[in-house]
Design an enzyme around this catalytic site. Structure first.
Site: not given
Length: 308
Positions: A105-106
């Site tokens: 995930d970012k």
């Protein structure tokens, strides 16, 4: 000899150039050539074939296979789409085409692999292979025993229940979790279900590779690491398939027991059915007494209508 041929769209997709659906569009538009010829949809290719897109060779068969371990910072997107801001490809700026194996995930940081070897991708990402990924997670509230137990036993998210996993307390607000599946934002959703918010999430291990490089840096996997990794991922699907084969074996065993019990019942039924057979002659012998007997009007037992 094992057949190494595969559909062209899959071959292109495994190079990280684009998805299979996008590859189908490229093929349909005549932008792909195989050994200098425009192929038809469904064409199969082998590693020895020369595949080009817009005249550019997408995989050099003599090219060295690259395996990188990268410590992804927060804010970097794990995508090969160069139009996306802060994408992982531009950030690393590696001299040859590579692509990430899976994603992180970012808002998360930590270990992620990048490679130009499309064959290894599915082996690592295939969920049924139970490959371990280890994370260190910081949450917004003190961690309770109930939280650890619920996380370990499985949480209902995304229409399923997460697999049982190893979870242990690291400190008051930090815990370690080892997953063998990769649902979308899995750890964050699991914590949210229990009314916890993830403040920081860091992946520190994938299978046999541990995070050992500074944030934002990468290194190549060593030959021994690659050999061990290949050994660990190669038999995994076979082992899992074997476990699936064991399940049907147990079912016939159970179903075999049922006929056996029924056979016992059948053998016992004749014993019970013999009694009625023995009773029938007795009933026949007594039946003449019960037969209707003609009574003359002069007989004292004779009753007229109304005498009842």
């Amino acid at each position: 000899m094992e057949d190494q041929s595969k559909r062209l769209n899959k071959y292109i997709g495994e190079t990280g150039y684009c998805s299979r659906r996008e590859a189908d569009e490229l093929i349909a538009n005549g932008r792909v050539t195989v050994n200098g010829k425009v192929p038809e949809m469904g064409t199969k290719v082998t590693p020895q074939d020369e595949v080009r897109i817009d005249g550019k060779l997408i995989r050099d068969n003599s090219e060295k296979l690259i395996y990188l371990a990268f410590n992804k910072p927060v804010g970097i997107e794990c995508t090969t789409n160069l139009e996306v801001r802060n994408n992982i490809i531009d950030y690393i700026n590696y001299p040859i085409r590579i692509f990430p194996i899976g994603r992180l995930d970012k808002a998360s940081e930590g270990l992620i692999f990048l490679t130009n070897d499309g064959d290894i991708v599915n082996k690592i990402l295939r969920a049924r292979n139970n490959h371990e990924k280890e994370y260190i997670v910081t949450v917004d509230k003190p961690i309770s025993e109930r939280f650890i137990k619920r996380m370990s036993d499985g949480i209902p998210i995304l229409g399923t229940v997460t697999r049982k996993c190893h979870v242990e307390v690291v400190s008051k607000f930090v815990f370690k979790i080892i997953l063998t599946q990769g649902l979308n934002r899995q750890i964050r959703r699991m914590c949210e279900y229990l009314d916890y918010e993830v403040k920081a999430l860091k992946r520190v291990r994938i299978i046999n590779i541990h995070l050992d490089v500074p944030l934002g840096r990468y290194r190549e996997l060593t030959p021994p690491e690659i050999t061990q990794l290949q050994q660990l991922i190669e038999p995994s699907s076979k082992t899992q398939e074997a476990s699936f084969e064991e399940r049907p074996k147990t079912k016939p065993a159970k179903s075999a027991e049922k006929p056996f019990r029924k056979t016992e019942d059948r053998s016992s039924k004749p014993r019970f059915s013999e009694k009625p057979k023995q009773e029938k002659p007795e009933q026949k012998s007594a039946s003449p007494v019960r037969k209707a007997e003609f009574i003359k009007p002069t007989d004292p037992r004779y009753r007229k209508k109304g005498d009842y």
